[in-house]
Design an enzyme around this catalytic site. Structure first.
Site, short mmCIF file in Angstrom:
data_model
loop_
_atom_site.label_atom_id
_atom_site.label_comp_id
_atom_site.label_asym_id
_atom_site.label_seq_id
_atom_site.Cartn_x
_atom_site.Cartn_y
_atom_site.Cartn_z
N THR A 1 20.00 8.85 -19.95
CA THR A 1 20.41 7.67 -19.18
C THR A 1 19.72 7.71 -17.84
O THR A 1 19.87 8.68 -17.09
CB THR A 1 21.94 7.65 -18.99
OG1 THR A 1 22.57 7.81 -20.26
CG2 THR A 1 22.38 6.34 -18.39
N LYS B 1 21.56 16.97 -24.12
CA LYS B 1 22.30 15.70 -24.08
C LYS B 1 22.30 15.14 -25.51
O LYS B 1 21.65 14.13 -25.81
CB LYS B 1 21.64 14.74 -23.11
CG LYS B 1 22.53 13.55 -22.74
CD LYS B 1 22.99 13.64 -21.31
CE LYS B 1 23.80 12.40 -20.94
NZ LYS B 1 24.12 12.34 -19.52
N GLU C 1 31.09 22.02 -15.44
CA GLU C 1 30.55 20.74 -15.00
C GLU C 1 31.69 19.78 -14.74
O GLU C 1 32.86 20.19 -14.71
CB GLU C 1 29.60 20.17 -16.06
CG GLU C 1 30.25 19.93 -17.41
CD GLU C 1 29.26 19.51 -18.50
OE1 GLU C 1 28.05 19.52 -18.23
OE2 GLU C 1 29.71 19.19 -19.62
#
Length: 269
Positions: free
Chosen positions: A28, A140, A173
């Site tokens: 993204t 990802k 995270e």
């Protein structure tokens, strides 16, 4: 607007392995004045993920042209690119998949990031923990159920983002961002060789910090250590860097690290 294999459409085959198994990867990117920030890094992320996942995608020049076409004309926006193994067969084997699927879309840039940068955000500890998997750590990939559950819990709180631990209790995270914390002149970020996403902005920040007067350390750290920080910031390719004003009951007011990183990340090209 969606482009699927170069055609403007929004229908995907039910047999596509992105839907069947989450068999693919994505990235993204932030669009600024018609340009894709960290364009080369986003392409490299997709290439690395396809290699790790054994997805035989080879239409990189077509993909690059499509990314540039979709980004053009947008002053601000979000470009998402998905690559799946494609369609073929019923079971787990991808042997009958001969043509990977590429899906591109553009959406509106999240308006709340501007206020977050000015005001800072509040973190809450998520009860959802990330499973450790060294083969997939950092990627990802399309298997994002953990993040969906983290987000579902976050939406039941008044916090802006979630602080996420892995199954061993190490800080890893946030729901949709990477994490840095500062103690004096040393900046820390979680090691991501067992869980988490090694974000493009995280990688950039590490490079910038390595060239600065700060020291940068990647480590396994418990919650107690992070809560003793002088400052915490979170980052991703869209934000790109946001200060944390509170983590649970701990208030944070220093912006030394944020003030260093923010100008560098805002105009990286």
């Amino acid at each position: 607007m969606f482009l699927i294999n170069g055609r403007e459409q929004d229908m995907l085959a039910a047999s596509d392995r992105a839907m069947q198994f989450g068999d693919g990867c994505f990235t993204t990117a932030r669009i600024t004045d018609g340009e894709i920030c960290f364009f080369a890094a986003h392409l490299q992320r997709l290439q690395d993920a396809c290699q790790t996942l054994f997805i035989p995608f080879d239409k990189w020049s077509e993909l690059q042209a499509e990314m540039e076409k979709l980004a053009a004309g947008h002053a601000r926006g979000v470009l998402k690119v998905i690559i799946s193994r494609g369609s073929g067969g019923r079971g787990y084997s991808g042997a009958s998949c001969h043509e990977p699927t590429r899906i591109l879309s553009v959406s509106v840039y999240p308006a709340h990031y501007d206020s977050w940068r000015k005001q800072g955000i509040v973190l809450t500890l998520s009860p959802v923990r990330l499973g450790r998997n060294p083969m997939l750590a950092g990627l990802k990939h399309l298997n994002r159920l953990e993040q969906v559950l983290i987000r579902s819990h976050l939406e039941q709180t008044d916090a802006d983002e979630a602080l996420v631990l892995d199954s061993e209790g190490w800080v890893t995270e946030c729901c949709a961002a990477n994490l840095f914390w500062r103690k004096d002149s040393v900046v820390y970020t979680p090691r991501l060789d067992q869980a988490g996403v090694n974000g493009i902005m995280r990688q950039f920040c590490i490079r910038m910090l390595a060239q600065s007067t700060f020291s940068i350390v990647e480590k396994y750290a418990g919650l107690e250590e992070v809560m003793r920080a002088d400052e915490i910031v979170v980052c991703n390719a869209l934000m790109p860097v946001i200060p944390v004003r509170a983590c649970g009951n701990t208030l944070l007011s220093s912006r030394l690290l944020f003030d260093f990183l923010a100008p560098l990340c805002e105009h990286p090209n």
